[in-house]
Design a protein around this motif. Structure first.
Motif, PDB file in Angstrom:
ATOM      1  N   HIS A 102       0.799  -1.224   0.000  1.00 58.63           N
ATOM      2  CA  HIS A 102       0.000   0.000   0.000  1.00 58.63           C
ATOM      3  C   HIS A 102       0.837   1.281   0.000  1.00 58.63           C
ATOM      4  N   MET A 103       2.140   1.169  -0.292  1.00 56.95           N
ATOM      5  CA  MET A 103       2.981   2.351  -0.445  1.00 56.95           C
ATOM      6  C   MET A 103       3.100   2.677  -1.935  1.00 56.95           C
ATOM      7  N   ASP A 104       3.212   3.955  -2.258  1.00 52.66           N
ATOM      8  CA  ASP A 104       3.356   4.305  -3.675  1.00 52.66           C
ATOM      9  C   ASP A 104       4.799   4.086  -4.127  1.00 52.66           C
ATOM     10  N   SER A 105       5.004   4.151  -5.434  1.00 52.24           N
ATOM     11  CA  SER A 105       6.308   3.792  -6.003  1.00 52.24           C
ATOM     12  C   SER A 105       7.426   4.700  -5.511  1.00 52.24           C
ATOM     13  N   ASP A 106       7.142   5.961  -5.262  1.00 50.31           N
ATOM     14  CA  ASP A 106       8.178   6.882  -4.795  1.00 50.31           C
ATOM     15  C   ASP A 106       8.693   6.476  -3.419  1.00 50.31           C
ATOM     16  N   VAL A 107       7.792   6.101  -2.539  1.00 43.01           N
ATOM     17  CA  VAL A 107       8.183   5.676  -1.186  1.00 43.01           C
ATOM     18  C   VAL A 107       8.939   4.352  -1.246  1.00 43.01           C
ATOM     19  N   ALA A 112      10.633   3.196  -3.724  1.00 38.28           N
ATOM     20  CA  ALA A 112      11.948   3.457  -4.326  1.00 38.28           C
ATOM     21  C   ALA A 112      12.919   3.999  -3.291  1.00 38.28           C
ATOM     22  N   GLN A 113      12.440   4.849  -2.387  1.00 40.71           N
ATOM     23  CA  GLN A 113      13.318   5.384  -1.349  1.00 40.71           C
ATOM     24  C   GLN A 113      13.762   4.298  -0.379  1.00 40.71           C
ATOM     25  N   LEU A 114      12.837   3.428   0.009  1.00 39.41           N
ATOM     26  CA  LEU A 114      13.185   2.332   0.907  1.00 39.41           C
ATOM     27  C   LEU A 114      14.174   1.378   0.238  1.00 39.41           C
ATOM     28  N   TYR A 115      13.939   1.085  -1.028  1.00 39.88           N
ATOM     29  CA  TYR A 115      14.847   0.225  -1.782  1.00 39.88           C
ATOM     30  C   TYR A 115      16.232   0.858  -1.862  1.00 39.88           C
ATOM     31  N   ALA A 116      16.261   2.158  -2.146  1.00 32.37           N
ATOM     32  CA  ALA A 116      17.530   2.879  -2.262  1.00 32.37           C
ATOM     33  C   ALA A 116      18.274   2.907  -0.930  1.00 32.37           C
ATOM     34  N   ASN A 117      17.559   3.135   0.151  1.00 31.62           N
ATOM     35  CA  ASN A 117      18.207   3.171   1.466  1.00 31.62           C
ATOM     36  C   ASN A 117      18.888   1.849   1.787  1.00 31.62           C
ATOM     37  N   ARG A 118      18.219   0.748   1.485  1.00 27.96           N
ATOM     38  CA  ARG A 118      18.774  -0.568   1.798  1.00 27.96           C
ATOM     39  C   ARG A 118      19.983  -0.891   0.920  1.00 27.96           C
ATOM     40  N   LEU A 119      19.852  -0.638  -0.392  1.00 32.42           N
ATOM     41  CA  LEU A 119      20.955  -0.949  -1.292  1.00 32.42           C
ATOM     42  C   LEU A 119      22.152  -0.049  -1.013  1.00 32.42           C
ATOM     43  N   ALA A 120      21.915   1.230  -0.759  1.00 27.12           N
ATOM     44  CA  ALA A 120      23.016   2.145  -0.443  1.00 27.12           C
ATOM     45  C   ALA A 120      23.741   1.697   0.835  1.00 27.12           C
ATOM     46  N   HIS A 121      22.977   1.249   1.815  1.00 27.03           N
ATOM     47  CA  HIS A 121      23.587   0.727   3.048  1.00 27.03           C
ATOM     48  C   HIS A 121      24.506  -0.453   2.730  1.00 27.03           C
ATOM     49  N   ASP A 122      24.016  -1.381   1.919  1.00 27.19           N
ATOM     50  CA  ASP A 122      24.810  -2.567   1.580  1.00 27.19           C
ATOM     51  C   ASP A 122      26.078  -2.180   0.810  1.00 27.19           C
ATOM     52  N   VAL A 123      25.947  -1.212  -0.108  1.00 23.39           N
ATOM     53  CA  VAL A 123      27.110  -0.749  -0.868  1.00 23.39           C
ATOM     54  C   VAL A 123      28.166  -0.185   0.072  1.00 23.39           C
ATOM     55  N   PHE A 124      27.761   0.664   0.999  1.00 20.72           N
ATOM     56  CA  PHE A 124      28.723   1.312   1.885  1.00 20.72           C
ATOM     57  C   PHE A 124      29.353   0.332   2.872  1.00 20.72           C
ATOM     58  N   VAL A 125      28.580  -0.651   3.330  1.00 19.76           N
ATOM     59  CA  VAL A 125      29.152  -1.667   4.219  1.00 19.76           C
ATOM     60  C   VAL A 125      30.315  -2.372   3.531  1.00 19.76           C
ATOM     61  N   GLN A 126      30.169  -2.642   2.241  1.00 19.63           N
ATOM     62  CA  GLN A 126      31.198  -3.367   1.496  1.00 19.63           C
ATOM     63  C   GLN A 126      32.317  -2.467   0.969  1.00 19.63           C
ATOM     64  N   ALA A 127      31.953  -1.274   0.495  1.00 19.12           N
ATOM     65  CA  ALA A 127      32.913  -0.453  -0.253  1.00 19.12           C
ATOM     66  C   ALA A 127      33.657   0.566   0.598  1.00 19.12           C
ATOM     67  N   ASP A 128      33.045   1.053   1.658  1.00 22.47           N
ATOM     68  CA  ASP A 128      33.666   2.091   2.478  1.00 22.47           C
ATOM     69  C   ASP A 128      34.626   1.452   3.482  1.00 22.47           C
ATOM     70  N   LYS A 129      35.778   1.043   2.980  1.00 21.01           N
ATOM     71  CA  LYS A 129      36.711   0.266   3.791  1.00 21.01           C
ATOM     72  C   LYS A 129      37.268   1.040   4.972  1.00 21.01           C
ATOM     73  N   ASP A 130      37.460   2.348   4.812  1.00 20.07           N
ATOM     74  CA  ASP A 130      38.033   3.122   5.916  1.00 20.07           C
ATOM     75  C   ASP A 130      36.971   3.719   6.828  1.00 20.07           C
ATOM     76  N   LYS A 131      35.699   3.389   6.557  1.00 18.25           N
ATOM     77  CA  LYS A 131      34.573   3.828   7.387  1.00 18.25           C
ATOM     78  C   LYS A 131      34.542   5.352   7.552  1.00 18.25           C
ATOM     79  N   SER A 132      34.880   6.042   6.466  1.00 20.06           N
ATOM     80  CA  SER A 132      34.900   7.506   6.497  1.00 20.06           C
ATOM     81  C   SER A 132      33.526   8.121   6.247  1.00 20.06           C
ATOM     82  N   GLY A 133      32.588   7.320   5.782  1.00 16.50           N
ATOM     83  CA  GLY A 133      31.264   7.851   5.442  1.00 16.50           C
ATOM     84  C   GLY A 133      31.180   8.332   4.006  1.00 16.50           C
TER      85      GLY A 133
END
Length: 258
Positions: A195-200, A202-223
């Motif tokens: 019952h959420m619209d596509s914009d919402v 998409a934001q939830l999907y983006a938040n999760r994928l971005a989190h996963d990317v940074f966990v793997q790629a941000d080796k020095d944990k600089s943000g």
């Protein structure tokens, strides 16, 4: 009804979690249709896998160049052989819309990457160079383009907010272009995002994928991700890398059918 399924609304004993699919077990989708623009301007749907390896697969063949991109075809159709044209941001947005890329932030970032001399306009040479990058650029050249596209602030580093922004833009673009692509991949997603619209969504999907990317790629944990960190992560591959790269239809959409 198809729209409800793509946004995760339950319609039976199992959630249909992928657009256009009749079985939940069919995801993650490996082959998806994408918008194809022929030289006469007509549009059709083709199927092509969009993962890290497919981004450069045709480029490595040595058989494609700028003439094999639908963006260059669209440019030639509109402006002919004129080489003194200076395209504004509005002009480039119109060309990108012609090949199915309509979201403002995405179009703005592509324009920025095209405008190599930061003049505020794109000339024939810059358009040609960009289309050649799409057609036959090296793997590292294309990774650098994706990095620059995500570096919305042009700071030389990608922070997680910028990554979320670009992933959301691309998720919405894929949602519009590819009937079989879905942000909803599991029954849990279908329950949580119902019952959420596509914009919402998409934001939830983006938040999760971005989190996963940074966990793997941000080796020095600089943000933030540097170009070096991003390329190292992209070349390493894996499920998160593939999930990220399948969002970027720019290379496959812009290559004409061989």
């Amino acid at each position: 009804m198809a729209m409800f399924l793509r946004l995760g609304l339950r319609t039976g004993s199992m959630a249909v979690a992928a657009a256009g699919l009749t079985k939940v077990t069919a995801f993650p989708i490996q082959h998806k249709p994408f918008l194809h623009c022929d030289e006469d301007g007509t549009k059709s749907v083709r199927t092509l896998q969009r993962t890290r390896s497919s981004v450069v697969e045709r480029s490595r063949s040595g058989k494609v160049d700028k003439q094999d991109t639908v963006l260059f075809v669209a440019y030639k159709k509109k402006y002919g052989d004129k080489k003194k044209i200076q395209l504004t941001l509005t002009d480039v947005r119109a060309l990108l819309a012609d090949v199915g890329l309509k979201h403002e932030i995405l179009a703005n970032r592509i324009f920025k990457c095209m405008d190599d001399d930061d003049s505020g306009t794109v000339d024939f040479q810059e358009m040609s160079a960009f289309c050649n990058l799409l057609a036959k650029g090296t793997e590292e050249d294309k990774f650098k383009f994706l990095f620059n596209a995500c570096d919305v602030s042009d700071s030389g580093n990608i922070d997680i907010g910028e990554m979320r922004t670009m992933i959301k833009e691309m998720a919405l673009t894929c949602h519009e272009l590819y009937p079989e692509w879905s942000m909803v991949r599991t029954e849990v997603d279908a329950d949580l995002w119902a019952h959420m619209d596509s914009d919402v969504v998409a934001q939830l999907y983006a938040n999760r994928l971005a989190h996963d990317v940074f966990v793997q790629a941000d080796k020095d944990k600089s943000g933030g991700l540097s170009l070096k960190e991003f390329i190292f992560w992209a070349k390493r591959g894996g499920k998160t890398v593939d999930a990220f790269f399948e969002l970027f239809p720019i290379f496959s959409v812009f290559l004409k059918q061989s």
